[in-house]
Scaffold this motif. Structure first.
Motif, PDB file in Angstrom:
ATOM      1  N   UNK A  28      21.695  37.892  35.931  1.00 18.30           N
ATOM      2  CA  UNK A  28      22.633  37.128  35.118  1.00 18.30           C
ATOM      3  C   UNK A  28      23.143  37.949  33.955  1.00 18.30           C
ATOM      4  N   UNK A  29      24.424  37.794  33.597  1.00 19.18           N
ATOM      5  CA  UNK A  29      24.926  38.496  32.416  1.00 19.18           C
ATOM      6  C   UNK A  29      24.305  37.907  31.152  1.00 19.18           C
ATOM      7  N   UNK A  30      23.824  38.780  30.273  1.00 20.18           N
ATOM      8  CA  UNK A  30      23.250  38.347  29.008  1.00 20.18           C
ATOM      9  C   UNK A  30      23.950  39.095  27.868  1.00 20.18           C
ATOM     10  N   UNK A  39      34.961  31.363  29.261  1.00 24.87           N
ATOM     11  CA  UNK A  39      34.454  30.258  30.052  1.00 24.87           C
ATOM     12  C   UNK A  39      33.871  30.754  31.373  1.00 24.87           C
ATOM     13  N   UNK A  40      34.472  31.802  31.949  1.00 27.55           N
ATOM     14  CA  UNK A  40      33.979  32.347  33.210  1.00 27.55           C
ATOM     15  C   UNK A  40      32.551  32.869  33.056  1.00 27.55           C
ATOM     16  N   UNK A  41      32.271  33.500  31.922  1.00 30.05           N
ATOM     17  CA  UNK A  41      30.913  34.002  31.683  1.00 30.05           C
ATOM     18  C   UNK A  41      29.902  32.859  31.672  1.00 30.05           C
ATOM     19  N   UNK A  42      30.270  31.752  31.061  1.00 36.28           N
ATOM     20  CA  UNK A  42      29.346  30.625  30.961  1.00 36.28           C
ATOM     21  C   UNK A  42      29.050  30.024  32.328  1.00 36.28           C
ATOM     22  N   UNK A  43      30.082  29.868  33.171  1.00 40.69           N
ATOM     23  CA  UNK A  43      29.873  29.303  34.504  1.00 40.69           C
ATOM     24  C   UNK A  43      29.088  30.270  35.377  1.00 40.69           C
ATOM     25  N   UNK A 173      32.122  32.194  40.986  1.00 41.48           N
ATOM     26  CA  UNK A 173      33.218  32.658  41.840  1.00 41.48           C
ATOM     27  C   UNK A 173      32.770  32.913  43.275  1.00 41.48           C
ATOM     28  N   UNK A 174      31.580  33.485  43.460  1.00 41.73           N
ATOM     29  CA  UNK A 174      31.149  33.842  44.809  1.00 41.73           C
ATOM     30  C   UNK A 174      30.723  32.631  45.635  1.00 41.73           C
ATOM     31  N   UNK A 278      38.922  32.288  23.753  1.00 39.24           N
ATOM     32  CA  UNK A 278      38.279  32.196  25.063  1.00 39.24           C
ATOM     33  C   UNK A 278      39.329  31.837  26.121  1.00 39.24           C
ATOM     34  N   UNK A 279      39.103  32.326  27.327  1.00 38.42           N
ATOM     35  CA  UNK A 279      40.035  32.066  28.415  1.00 38.42           C
ATOM     36  C   UNK A 279      39.680  30.748  29.082  1.00 38.42           C
ATOM     37  N   UNK A 280      40.423  29.692  28.728  1.00 42.48           N
ATOM     38  CA  UNK A 280      40.220  28.389  29.347  1.00 42.48           C
ATOM     39  C   UNK A 280      41.413  27.996  30.217  1.00 42.48           C
ATOM     40  N   UNK A 281      42.400  28.879  30.351  1.00 37.32           N
ATOM     41  CA  UNK A 281      43.642  28.475  30.981  1.00 37.32           C
ATOM     42  C   UNK A 281      43.566  28.438  32.502  1.00 37.32           C
ATOM     43  N   UNK A 282      42.681  29.222  33.122  1.00 37.27           N
ATOM     44  CA  UNK A 282      42.641  29.317  34.570  1.00 37.27           C
ATOM     45  C   UNK A 282      41.243  29.696  35.016  1.00 37.27           C
ATOM     46  N   UNK A 283      40.928  29.423  36.289  1.00 38.95           N
ATOM     47  CA  UNK A 283      39.634  29.807  36.830  1.00 38.95           C
ATOM     48  C   UNK A 283      39.498  31.315  36.958  1.00 38.95           C
TER      49      UNK A 283
END
Length: 477
Positions: A28-30, A39-43, A173-174, A278-283
């Motif tokens: 996991x990324x830390x 947001x992508x990092x959190x998911x 994503x995967x 933060x990037x919340x605009x797209x997946x």
């Protein structure tokens, strides 16, 4: 340091670790507390686990209920028309109204989900389906039955785009394509459940009492709707796009803890950042594929592709029935529906594994071309009046495409819809794709009944559909 020996000597513990961590083959990324979080990092950090099982498991009640009710409507169309003293043409209007209601519901439900949220549309869809379905089972006349069936189908379509968007927004994503495949599997399970309900009355599914069957198919959505009403959470991606930072961070923390993780630095950074950082605009990281002025072009491509897949599904069903009549084979039974469902589930799982390693537009284009070949094979089988090996092999190839092409095509189409558009337009894009597929099925049902069961007519119709697939492939490319 301990993952390598665990993998070598304790595979069971490693599999358990995968289920908790959710990211196979990587840790996991830390990030540091001072790093710029997205947001992508959190998911991605939350991984795949019990949180997604709860969120999408409840949202998948919509395709399960839709498959159950639409299959029940198809099974009782003949008996209901016979009960009211109507013929085949009037019976077809029931199926056409089902597709029309679902198409309109998907369009409006997608727009509403981008405005009011995913959770509200899922709950509304399930509860409205139960109310309208129970009312349809008590319809005093054919016109009232048509109207209430259209309302029930409209209710099913309302929550479908929200389900598609929610599944992708809460998954790494995967794993997105596999989560999307679960929704398609639930739809097929709903069809099998409808056949099971019908087999209680008649194993051959010929002499069915339509009122009890419609009533039984309407109860389950209500039960699932009550569960979703109390347990389903809102999509954190939607809340983040709306600027509701505190609620978004709370849900992301809940996902992290439920999946077996600890306190997340990524979520802490999201709390501290301004909304624009933060990037919340797209997946997908970066600019969406269809943004601003290109959005209309994306809608047209999704509508065209969805329409073509709807044409393929409805044509394949019709041609399969006609050839079975020519060969004097047994009709539809509950066991045949169950075996067909098992085959569909296997094809969907295989399609998810294959399509997960190829860009979505290429998968979509390949599926459209495969659909053209499949339809052409059906037409060739119909024009070969003498039968023989050529007609038999053409029919088998067409049937293979009928099972495989829609499975991989719908996976790529719906996933592309939510990934290529901004978050606040993703459900609308999914609704456009769903509406296109239902519109194609509706038009095909009407045309196929008008041309009748004459072999030459539907063979030439298959050739025309192959041409339309080729055109759609060119437009979508």
């Amino acid at each position: 340091n301990f993952k390598a020996p665990l993998l070598c000597h304790f595979p069971i513990l490693y599999i358990h670790n995968l289920l908790l961590q959710g990211m196979p083959g990587r840790t996991r990324p830390q990030p540091r507390p001072t790093a710029l979080a997205t947001f992508h990092d959190a998911v991605e950090e939350a991984g795949l686990g019990p949180a997604q099982l709860r969120l999408f498991g409840l949202a998948a009640s919509v395709p399960l209920s839709a498959g159950l009710y639409m299959a029940a409507t198809s099974l009782v169309a003949t008996s209901a028309a016979k009960d009211f003293g109507l013929g085949a043409a009037q019976r077809t209007t029931l199926l056409v109204s089902t597709h029309a209601g679902f198409s309109i519901g998907a369009l409006l439900g997608g727009c509403a989900a981008d405005y009011a949220g995913r959770r509200l549309l899922v709950n509304t869809s399930l509860l409205a389906l139960t109310a309208s379905g129970i009312a349809a089972s008590q319809a005093p006349s054919w016109n009232v039955l048509l109207a209430l069936t259209a309302v029930a189908s409209f209710s099913s379509g309302l929550g479908w785009p929200a389900t598609i968007a929610l599944g992708s927004e809460v998954s790494p994503a995967c794993w997105r394509l596999f989560v999307r495949a679960v929704g398609d599997v639930c739809f097929d399970l709903g069809i099998a459940a409808a056949a099971l309900l019908g087999s209680i009355q008649d194993p051959m599914l010929q002499e069915l009492q339509w009122r009890p069957l419609l009533f039984g198919a309407s109860v389950l959505p209500g039960v699932l709707g009550l569960l979703a009403l109390t347990l389903l959470e809102e999509s954190p991606a939607f809340l983040a796009a709306q600027g509701v930072k505190d609620r978004t961070s709370l849900i992301l923390d809940w996902m992290q803890l439920l999946n077996g993780g600890g306190r997340s630095f990524v979520v802490e950074n999201l709390r501290l950042q301004r909304n624009g950082e933060a990037n919340h605009e797209t997946l997908q990281p970066g600019i969406p594929m269809f943004n601003s002025g290109w959005r209309f072009v994306g809608y047209v491509a999704l509508l065209t592709a969805g329409c073509c897949f709807g044409l393929l599904c409805e044509t394949g069903t019709f041609v399969h029935q006609q050839i079975r009549r020519m060969m004097i084979l047994p009709g539809v039974t509950a066991g045949r529906v169950a075996s067909g469902t098992a085959l569909d589930v296997a094809v969907i799982a295989l399609s998810a594994m294959l399509a997960g390693h190829i860009p979505r537009p290429k998968v979509l284009l390949f599926a459209l071309i495969g659909g053209a070949v499949s339809i052409w094979c059906f037409g060739l089988a119909g024009t070969t009046h003498g039968g023989g090996e050529v007609a038999e092999w053409a029919f088998k190839l067409g049937l293979l495409g009928f099972h495989w092409v829609p499975a991989v095509g719908y996976l790529a189409l719906y996933q592309l819809a939510v990934e290529a558009f901004p978050t606040q337009a993703a459900a609308t894009a999914a609704g456009v794709a769903v509406a296109g597929s239902q519109f194609g099925a509706m038009v095909t049902s009407d045309v196929l009944v008008s041309v009748g069961a004459d072999i030459g007519n539907w063979s030439f119709f298959c050739y025309a559909l192959a041409l339309s697939f080729s055109t759609a492939a060119f437009v979508s490319s």
